[in-house]
Design a protein around this motif. Sequence first.
Motif, PDB file in Angstrom:
ATOM      1  N   UNK A   1      15.215  19.785  13.795  1.00 27.64           N
ATOM      2  CA  UNK A   1      14.250  20.648  13.117  1.00 27.64           C
ATOM      3  C   UNK A   1      12.952  19.903  12.837  1.00 27.64           C
ATOM      4  N   UNK A   2      13.076  18.687  12.314  1.00 27.06           N
ATOM      5  CA  UNK A   2      11.881  17.898  12.024  1.00 27.06           C
ATOM      6  C   UNK A   2      11.168  17.500  13.313  1.00 27.06           C
ATOM      7  N   UNK A   3      11.948  17.202  14.352  1.00 31.14           N
ATOM      8  CA  UNK A   3      11.343  16.844  15.636  1.00 31.14           C
ATOM      9  C   UNK A   3      10.535  18.014  16.192  1.00 31.14           C
ATOM     10  N   UNK A   4      11.032  19.236  16.008  1.00 31.55           N
ATOM     11  CA  UNK A   4      10.315  20.416  16.489  1.00 31.55           C
ATOM     12  C   UNK A   4       8.973  20.573  15.792  1.00 31.55           C
ATOM     13  N   UNK A   5       8.941  20.328  14.491  1.00 34.94           N
ATOM     14  CA  UNK A   5       7.676  20.439  13.757  1.00 34.94           C
ATOM     15  C   UNK A   5       6.713  19.316  14.148  1.00 34.94           C
TER      16      UNK A   5
ATOM     17  N   UNK B   1       6.706  25.720  14.622  1.00 34.33           N
ATOM     18  CA  UNK B   1       7.212  26.175  15.916  1.00 34.33           C
ATOM     19  C   UNK B   1       8.116  27.376  15.736  1.00 34.33           C
ATOM     20  N   UNK B   2       8.055  28.300  16.671  1.00 41.30           N
ATOM     21  CA  UNK B   2       8.982  29.427  16.716  1.00 41.30           C
ATOM     22  C   UNK B   2       9.880  29.219  17.923  1.00 41.30           C
ATOM     23  N   UNK B   3      11.173  29.063  17.671  1.00 35.11           N
ATOM     24  CA  UNK B   3      12.121  28.782  18.734  1.00 35.11           C
ATOM     25  C   UNK B   3      12.508  30.041  19.493  1.00 35.11           C
TER      26      UNK B   3
ATOM     27  N   UNK C   1       6.592  17.954  17.095  1.00 38.07           N
ATOM     28  CA  UNK C   1       6.105  18.340  18.421  1.00 38.07           C
ATOM     29  C   UNK C   1       4.975  19.355  18.285  1.00 38.07           C
ATOM     30  N   UNK C   2       5.162  20.331  17.389  1.00 38.11           N
ATOM     31  CA  UNK C   2       4.113  21.332  17.170  1.00 38.11           C
ATOM     32  C   UNK C   2       2.844  20.663  16.658  1.00 38.11           C
ATOM     33  N   UNK C   3       2.988  19.703  15.736  1.00 38.05           N
ATOM     34  CA  UNK C   3       1.815  19.015  15.188  1.00 38.05           C
ATOM     35  C   UNK C   3       1.085  18.224  16.272  1.00 38.05           C
ATOM     36  N   UNK C   4       1.830  17.601  17.169  1.00 35.36           N
ATOM     37  CA  UNK C   4       1.189  16.843  18.245  1.00 35.36           C
ATOM     38  C   UNK C   4       0.401  17.755  19.177  1.00 35.36           C
ATOM     39  N   UNK C   5       0.737  19.031  19.176  1.00 32.98           N
ATOM     40  CA  UNK C   5       0.052  19.984  20.043  1.00 32.98           C
ATOM     41  C   UNK C   5      -0.894  20.892  19.251  1.00 32.98           C
ATOM     42  N   UNK C   6      -1.321  20.416  18.075  1.00 30.69           N
ATOM     43  CA  UNK C   6      -2.357  21.113  17.331  1.00 30.69           C
ATOM     44  C   UNK C   6      -1.909  22.303  16.522  1.00 30.69           C
TER      45      UNK C   6
END
Length: 254
Positions: free
Chosen positions: A128-132, A143-145, A134-139
Amino acid sequence: MTSIVRVIERILVPPTDLLGDGVFETLHLRPSGPWLLDEHLARLARSAAILDMPSPSVRLPGDLPDSGALRIIYTRQILDISVSPIPASVLRERRDGVRALAADSGISVRRRPPWSIAAAKSLSYAENFAARRWAARHGADDLIGLSTEGYVLEAPTASVVWLTGDELCTVPPVEAGILPGITAAHLLSRAPSVGLRPAERMITLGELAAADTIWLASSLRGLAEVTSLDGASRTRSPWTPRLLELLGYSATDA
């Protein structure tokens, strides 16, 4: 070995509990007490049952503050209750909304392993934290899975809620195989009082993008309006402050 043992002795939880084999709940503290306490305790018990753990006996302290985040952590060895301030980032997302990206989660709604604990609020939150991140790295902020079939599932720490016309919807947790969202369910139960029709249904990303408004619903944020989805800006909705008020949150917290 001596130095390692000394480090472990200073850890607040048993080393085995660091593996994520447990469950938790986070509640929004209000002057009236922990919001939706019974619902959260019931979900904690259901989560524990999924992990083959006995139902916890939770006794809250009597001197809880009027605001904050109450967290209950339950593992095979400990039951811990703590209170902390609501992070400024959470209040900012409630006030300003979030930029979201959608991404394939690699999860199928039709094919879950028989040992899946997806319906439990487990401590295994690294993905879950990794997904957020990843979203932050992409601006983006969150994230919506999506399922491998293309259906919207949930955000890493929130349920997805959307409004189309007068229909207020969320994803059906049993059909989608996701964690049942307490805030989302309570919001839908109150929807008729403001003239909206509640519904649970599966939705594709294209259908979600066409909705009038999209929110991420969670205990501390309440509702965070999605202000952009996959880089496409969305007009702010007059329903956001109205629904936040319906849930008892302030949209103007800084």
